[in-house]
Design an enzyme around this catalytic site. Structure first.
Site, short mmCIF file in Angstrom:
data_model
loop_
_atom_site.label_atom_id
_atom_site.label_comp_id
_atom_site.label_asym_id
_atom_site.label_seq_id
_atom_site.Cartn_x
_atom_site.Cartn_y
_atom_site.Cartn_z
N SER A 74 -6.02 3.83 16.64
CA SER A 74 -5.66 3.08 17.85
C SER A 74 -6.03 4.00 19.01
CB SER A 74 -4.15 2.84 17.85
OG SER A 74 -3.67 2.66 19.15
N VAL B 279 0.81 -1.23 0.00
CA VAL B 279 0.00 0.00 0.00
C VAL B 279 0.84 1.28 0.00
CG1 VAL B 279 -2.08 -1.03 1.02
CG2 VAL B 279 -0.32 -0.06 2.53
N TYR C 120 4.42 5.86 16.37
CA TYR C 120 3.15 5.14 16.13
C TYR C 120 1.97 5.99 16.58
CZ TYR C 120 -0.42 1.49 16.47
OH TYR C 120 -1.57 0.75 16.33
N ALA C 121 2.05 6.53 17.81
CA ALA C 121 0.93 7.32 18.34
C ALA C 121 0.70 8.56 17.47
CB ALA C 121 1.21 7.72 19.79
N SER D 148 1.41 8.91 14.29
CA SER D 148 0.82 8.49 13.01
C SER D 148 -0.68 8.25 13.17
CB SER D 148 1.52 7.25 12.46
OG SER D 148 1.15 6.08 13.19
N LYS D 149 -1.08 7.67 14.30
CA LYS D 149 -2.50 7.35 14.50
C LYS D 149 -3.32 8.62 14.80
CE LYS D 149 -2.40 2.94 13.73
NZ LYS D 149 -3.06 2.38 12.55
N1 LIG Z 1 -3.66 -5.55 17.12
C1 LIG Z 1 -3.92 -4.59 17.99
O1 LIG Z 1 -3.90 -4.81 19.22
C2 LIG Z 1 -4.27 -3.20 17.51
C3 LIG Z 1 -4.77 -2.28 18.41
C4 LIG Z 1 -5.09 -0.99 17.97
C5 LIG Z 1 -4.92 -0.68 16.63
N2 LIG Z 1 -4.43 -1.60 15.78
C6 LIG Z 1 -4.26 -1.20 14.39
O2 LIG Z 1 -5.04 -2.07 13.61
C7 LIG Z 1 -4.44 -2.28 12.35
C8 LIG Z 1 -4.28 -3.76 12.11
O3 LIG Z 1 -3.53 -4.34 13.16
P1 LIG Z 1 -3.13 -5.87 13.13
O4 LIG Z 1 -3.28 -6.41 14.49
O5 LIG Z 1 -3.85 -6.56 12.02
O6 LIG Z 1 -1.56 -5.74 12.78
P2 LIG Z 1 -0.59 -6.87 12.27
O7 LIG Z 1 0.80 -6.41 12.52
O8 LIG Z 1 -0.99 -8.20 12.82
O9 LIG Z 1 -0.87 -6.90 10.71
C9 LIG Z 1 -0.61 -5.82 9.86
C10 LIG Z 1 -0.81 -6.30 8.45
O10 LIG Z 1 -0.54 -5.21 7.59
C11 LIG Z 1 0.25 -5.70 6.51
N3 LIG Z 1 1.08 -4.62 5.98
C12 LIG Z 1 2.06 -3.93 6.62
N4 LIG Z 1 2.63 -3.06 5.77
C13 LIG Z 1 1.99 -3.21 4.58
C14 LIG Z 1 2.14 -2.61 3.30
N5 LIG Z 1 3.10 -1.68 3.08
N6 LIG Z 1 1.31 -2.98 2.31
C15 LIG Z 1 0.36 -3.93 2.51
N7 LIG Z 1 0.20 -4.56 3.70
C16 LIG Z 1 1.00 -4.20 4.71
C17 LIG Z 1 1.11 -6.80 7.12
O11 LIG Z 1 1.62 -7.69 6.15
C18 LIG Z 1 0.14 -7.45 8.09
O12 LIG Z 1 -0.57 -8.51 7.50
C19 LIG Z 1 -3.14 -1.51 12.37
O13 LIG Z 1 -3.32 -0.28 11.73
C20 LIG Z 1 -2.87 -1.33 13.83
O14 LIG Z 1 -2.11 -0.17 14.06
C21 LIG Z 1 -4.11 -2.85 16.18
#
Ligand SMILES: NC(=O)c1ccc[n+]([C@@H]2O[C@H](COP(=O)([O-])OP(=O)(O)OC[C@H]3O[C@@H](n4cnc5c(N)ncnc54)[C@H](O)[C@@H]3O)[C@@H](O)[C@H]2O)c1
Length: 262
Positions: A149, A69, A162-163, A165-166
């Protein structure tokens, strides 16, 4: 249409980026359960291919596409492919994200800062822009759901990039919502907190567990299915009067106050 039918997305094409992730894959399952045709997008094809096949075996409509992406040309090719394969695109969920290294501000590497901003913030803008352009050309009453987040609304030590960016994703949501409102495209943001993934459970059950559980007003992480209502609300027609909103689903984590009686 019955009240509950508003949450269903039958025949609608919903794209989820980062669909192979711990949260991303759960969002995919929720949309599939709401009868959407789900387009799984990730830079790693194998996990999303397996997930798409599993959903197909259960009678769902799901296809997987590899795409980075952060690569504008790859996103354009992706949209052309989705158009050829499905002929429409109704909902985009921007879930691709990275955490970056756990560091205080003096130790964050500029390259890590850029990587976090590129995936979490810039790509959310870029993918949304191309998708919105497609929706406008096809006169689609589309919905975009950005994933922030609880750290988009509060600070946390060693998570500065990270914070930040969110927080950017949340303000991007408001700005995109205002630019797209005349085109009948709604943009909202879902901001989860701690989710009961194995990694998070290890932290909550580990030596620092009591400290972290105390920081979450509800005292626990969310089960992934506890995001069902909020995702379906923002992704479906049920939120027809919402745009520019940030919906926090974090057990109160972003708003914990000081406990004076302790
Ligand atoms: N898991 C949590 O506890 C949590 C909590 C709050 C917010 N989030 C947010 O939710 C979203 C999803 O989290 P998650 O748990 O699925 O994270 P994760 O790390 O398990 O998965 C992230 C996915 O994004 C893909 N990705 C990363 N860079 C990419 C790129 N350049 N192009 C295409 N795909 C790409 C990765 O391959 C991976 O499959 C994120 O934005 C994260 O910041 C997660």
């Amino acid at each position: 249409m019955s009240i509950l039918d508003q949450f269903l997305m039958k025949d609608e094409v919903t794209v989820v980026t980062g669909a192979g992730g711990g949260l991303g894959s759960e969002l995919v399952k929720i949309l599939a359960a709401a009868e959407a045709t789900v387009v799984l997008v990730d830079q790693n094809i194998h996990p999303i291919q397996t997930l798409a096949e599993n959903l197909q075996q259960q009678g769902g409509q799901a296809t997987a596409y590899e795409c980075d992406v952060t690569d504008p040309e790859a996103i354009q090719r992706l949209i052309t492919t989705i158009d050829n394969d499905h002929g429409r695109l109704d909902v985009l969920v921007n879930s691709a994200g990275i955490l970056g290294a756990d560091n205080p501000m003096f130790e964050v590497q500029a390259s890590d800062w850029d990587a976090v901003m590129n995936v979490n913030l810039k790509a959310t803008w870029q993918v949304s822009t191309f998708v919105a352009d497609y929706m406008i050309k096809n006169q689609t009453a589309g919905r975009i759901v950005n994933i922030s987040s609880s750290l988009g609304g509060r600070s946390q030590l060693k998570r500065i990039h990270y914070a930040t960016s969110k927080a950017g994703v949340e303000h991007l949501t408001r700005n995109m919502a205002m630019e797209l409102v005349k085109s009948n495209i709604r943009v909202n943001c879902l901001a989860p907190g701690w989710l009961a993934t194995p990694m998070v459970q290890d932290i909550l059950n580990g030596p620092q567990g009591a400290h972290w559980r105390k920081a979450i007003p509800m005292g626990r992480a969310a089960e992934p299915e506890e995001l069902t209502g909020s995702l379906l609300l923002l992704a479906s027609k049920a939120s027809s009067y919402m745009t520019g909103s940030v919906l926090r689903v974090d057990g109160g984590y972003a708003y914990r106050g000081i406990e004076c009686d302790e």
